[in-house]
Design a protein around this motif. Structure first.
Motif, PDB file in Angstrom:
ATOM      1  N   UNK A  60       0.788  -1.229   0.000  1.00 47.99           N
ATOM      2  CA  UNK A  60       0.000   0.000   0.000  1.00 47.99           C
ATOM      3  C   UNK A  60       0.814   1.269   0.000  1.00 47.99           C
ATOM      4  N   UNK A  61       2.067   1.193  -0.512  1.00 49.13           N
ATOM      5  CA  UNK A  61       2.901   2.379  -0.587  1.00 49.13           C
ATOM      6  C   UNK A  61       3.130   2.768  -2.044  1.00 49.13           C
ATOM      7  N   UNK A  62       3.454   4.035  -2.258  1.00 48.63           N
ATOM      8  CA  UNK A  62       3.725   4.562  -3.591  1.00 48.63           C
ATOM      9  C   UNK A  62       5.102   4.075  -4.030  1.00 48.63           C
ATOM     10  N   UNK A  63       5.120   3.088  -4.916  1.00 50.01           N
ATOM     11  CA  UNK A  63       6.340   2.328  -5.179  1.00 50.01           C
ATOM     12  C   UNK A  63       6.922   2.630  -6.551  1.00 50.01           C
ATOM     13  N   UNK A  64       8.240   2.812  -6.587  1.00 46.50           N
ATOM     14  CA  UNK A  64       8.960   2.988  -7.837  1.00 46.50           C
ATOM     15  C   UNK A  64      10.264   2.224  -7.797  1.00 46.50           C
ATOM     16  N   UNK A  65      11.108   2.454  -8.814  1.00 49.58           N
ATOM     17  CA  UNK A  65      12.296   1.620  -8.944  1.00 49.58           C
ATOM     18  C   UNK A  65      13.413   2.361  -9.655  1.00 49.58           C
ATOM     19  N   UNK A  66      14.622   2.037  -9.269  1.00 44.99           N
ATOM     20  CA  UNK A  66      15.796   2.368 -10.049  1.00 44.99           C
ATOM     21  C   UNK A  66      16.169   1.104 -10.805  1.00 44.99           C
ATOM     22  N   UNK A  67      15.727   0.998 -12.056  1.00 38.37           N
ATOM     23  CA  UNK A  67      16.039  -0.167 -12.883  1.00 38.37           C
ATOM     24  C   UNK A  67      17.494  -0.011 -13.325  1.00 38.37           C
ATOM     25  N   UNK A  68      18.411  -0.640 -12.582  1.00 39.97           N
ATOM     26  CA  UNK A  68      19.823  -0.281 -12.734  1.00 39.97           C
ATOM     27  C   UNK A  68      20.720  -1.504 -12.609  1.00 39.97           C
ATOM     28  N   UNK A  69      22.003  -1.290 -12.920  1.00 40.07           N
ATOM     29  CA  UNK A  69      23.012  -2.329 -12.733  1.00 40.07           C
ATOM     30  C   UNK A  69      24.371  -1.661 -12.579  1.00 40.07           C
ATOM     31  N   UNK A  70      25.291  -2.366 -11.956  1.00 36.94           N
ATOM     32  CA  UNK A  70      26.665  -1.898 -11.822  1.00 36.94           C
ATOM     33  C   UNK A  70      27.537  -2.617 -12.847  1.00 36.94           C
ATOM     34  N   UNK A  71      28.716  -2.085 -13.081  1.00 39.30           N
ATOM     35  CA  UNK A  71      29.552  -2.608 -14.160  1.00 39.30           C
ATOM     36  C   UNK A  71      30.102  -4.002 -13.888  1.00 39.30           C
ATOM     37  N   UNK A  72      30.091  -4.455 -12.626  1.00 42.42           N
ATOM     38  CA  UNK A  72      30.620  -5.789 -12.336  1.00 42.42           C
ATOM     39  C   UNK A  72      29.525  -6.844 -12.230  1.00 42.42           C
ATOM     40  N   UNK A  73      28.295  -6.487 -12.587  1.00 42.60           N
ATOM     41  CA  UNK A  73      27.197  -7.452 -12.601  1.00 42.60           C
ATOM     42  C   UNK A  73      27.009  -7.975 -14.030  1.00 42.60           C
ATOM     43  N   UNK A  74      26.479  -9.170 -14.166  1.00 42.66           N
ATOM     44  CA  UNK A  74      26.264  -9.758 -15.489  1.00 42.66           C
ATOM     45  C   UNK A  74      24.931  -9.261 -16.070  1.00 42.66           C
ATOM     46  N   UNK A  75      24.921  -7.994 -16.430  1.00 47.22           N
ATOM     47  CA  UNK A  75      23.721  -7.363 -16.998  1.00 47.22           C
ATOM     48  C   UNK A  75      24.169  -6.245 -17.919  1.00 47.22           C
ATOM     49  N   UNK A  76      23.252  -5.767 -18.745  1.00 47.84           N
ATOM     50  CA  UNK A  76      23.563  -4.643 -19.627  1.00 47.84           C
ATOM     51  C   UNK A  76      22.331  -3.764 -19.792  1.00 47.84           C
ATOM     52  N   UNK A  77      22.463  -2.738 -20.642  1.00 49.38           N
ATOM     53  CA  UNK A  77      21.389  -1.765 -20.784  1.00 49.38           C
ATOM     54  C   UNK A  77      20.106  -2.404 -21.301  1.00 49.38           C
ATOM     55  N   UNK A  78      20.218  -3.422 -22.133  1.00 53.02           N
ATOM     56  CA  UNK A  78      19.007  -4.090 -22.623  1.00 53.02           C
ATOM     57  C   UNK A  78      18.220  -4.720 -21.474  1.00 53.02           C
ATOM     58  N   UNK A  79      18.920  -5.255 -20.481  1.00 47.57           N
ATOM     59  CA  UNK A  79      18.234  -5.872 -19.349  1.00 47.57           C
ATOM     60  C   UNK A  79      17.385  -4.854 -18.593  1.00 47.57           C
TER      61      UNK A  79
END
Length: 468
Positions: free
Chosen positions: A358-377
């Protein structure tokens, strides 16, 4: 001896010693749980744990919080907030029945809102563990949670953005130019929020003053915030700084919050302080950030899985009726969320759990350079969570925060998401964008991305648009 929590999968019987173990092993694969040595040992054991969890009653979850009531003040906040009348109507439901209720086509937003007061964070986490990614999106899309500071976010058909003009040296000119650029792309209705390099009252006051001056000069219906420690912000405000929102990071355990230098008493004090001293119209003036794995990073997880602890963050946040709560989903690193798949799953879980709380929820859809992710993710995650109905996203110049050294959604990503899903900024903010000539008929104009618009005098834009 027969366990209360067991399941047989393909002829193998799995037995779990406690509800905390069932919750942990029913979680989708997360490196944080593996690091804590509480994760399922195999996919089969994970399925067995989900099966066992599906038959657990909500009463069992209420009566067995993952950290006992007398040992943890976060548990006490969550338990004491339960509406006993609502809980009484739900207590015999199983987790599976709660899932079916949330996903049923005939279940309305109003009916979901009616059960919220009877839920604990353990219930919220448990049902998330029984859902696929699509289930999480579908259930979240049924829930609307609005909040008002100087504008209103979370309304149906809206998608807001935090404008994050961080600078690695807190250079005021660079920060101002980043604000200009972000506003020219139509972002900034959730908040203009700066992570300062120096956490002290003098610098916090300085940054609050320059953002407030910009907001007032251009008559922008938004709010400012500097994300220093809550005590630093309070000191700055006592010294005359104009703050619309008060910020603090939260954890899901008392020990985790101690590592942040806070407790419930301090948060209560900050809330009372904000009621008197914040410059926003309100009534919502608190801003919290969370993220799966933060308790593990401070060795304050108490053997509890990171999804359940994240849900407990939201249970604590709810006490203060925040304007925004933000999960920095991929920021902490691969020790907690290893790759893009885990980041996407965590983001969907977090926004669902926040909205169900019941809270106003948002997100930082993000990653750091040492994680196995990229901008497409993270662009994929932004698309999925816009479909789900996230209240807002973080946005940074070109998707690259050079101060915090991580990647997020860019200012110009907002336009794509608004266009794809036919959603809009907060209504007051969109009216201002139209008055500035940045938006026309719901679309960005040729002024989009042109920060020089904000190098002129305001009267050259606002007055000619008939707003003064």
């Amino acid at each position: 001896m027969t366990s209360d929590f067991e399941s047989t999968i393909t002829g193998t019987r799995y037995s779990f010693d406690s509800l905390t173990e069932v919750l942990a092993k029913a979680n989708e694969e997360k490196t944080g749980d593996e690091l804590a040595d509480i994760a399922a040992d195999s996919a089969a054991e994970r399925v067995a744990a989900k099966d066992a969890l599906s038959r657990v009653s909500l009463a069992t979850l209420r009566e067995n919080p993952v950290i006992p009531y007398d040992e943890d003040e976060v548990t006490r906040v969550i338990q004491d907030a339960v509406d006993e009348d609502v809980y009484g109507k739900l207590r015999e439901w199983t987790v599976s029945e709660l899932r079916e209720f949330l996903l049923a086509e005939e279940t309305t937003e109003r009916e979901i809102a009616e059960i919220r007061p009877g839920l604990t964070s353990e219930m919220v986490a448990a049902v998330a563990k029984l859902m696929s990614n699509l289930d999480l999106i579908q259930a979240t899309s049924k829930m609307t949670v609005t909040a008002r500071c100087n504008n209103t976010i979370g309304g149906e058909g809206t998608l807001s953005f935090r404008l994050q003009p961080n600078d690695p040296t807190d250079d005021i000119d660079n920060i101002r130019n980043s604000i200009r650029e972000g506003l020219s792309y139509g972002v900034g209705d959730a908040v203009i929020g700066i992570n300062p390099v120096e956490d002290n009252a003098e610098q916090t006051k300085r940054l609050l003053e320059i953002t407030k001056e910009f907001i007032e000069t251009w008559e922008i219906p938004t709010q400012n915030c500097v994300l220093s420690h809550i005590t630093t912000q309070m000191e700055a405000v006592e010294n005359g700084a104009p703050a619309d929102l008060l910020f603090q990071s939260l954890a899901g355990t008392e020990a985790g919050n101690e590592s942040f230098g806070i407790d419930v008493e301090l948060l209560d004090e900050a809330y009372a302080f904000g009621e008197d001293e914040c410059t926003a119209a309100g009534p919502n003036f608190m801003y919290f950030e969370t993220g799966q794995g933060s308790e593990l990073s401070s060795d304050a997880h108490a053997g509890v899985d990171q999804v359940t602890l994240e849900a407990r963050c939201y249970g604590l946040a709810k006490r203060y009726d925040p304007f925004i709560v933000n999960t920095v989903v991929g920021f902490i690193g691969p020790e907690y969320l290893y790759d893009g798949k885990q980041v996407i799953r965590a983001g969907l879980e977090d926004v669902f759990m926040g909205q169900l709380t019941g809270i106003s929820m948002g997100i930082d859809a993000c990653y750091t350079n040492h994680i196995q992710a990229d901008q497409n993710d993270i662009e994929n995650l932004a698309v999925l969570l816009t479909a789900a109905g996230s209240n807002y996203f973080i946005s940074v110049p070109m998707g690259d925060d050079t101060m915090l050294n991580y990647q997020s959604n860019s200012y110009h990503d907002a336009a794509a998401l608004w266009d794809i899903f036919d959603v809009h900024p907060a209504p007051e903010f969109e009216s201002w964008l139209e008055a500035m000539g940045i938006v026309e008929d719901g679309q960005l104009t040729e002024k989009a991305g042109d920060l020089t618009v904000f190098l002129d005098e305001p009267e050259e834009h606002l007055r000619q648009e008939g707003t003064q």
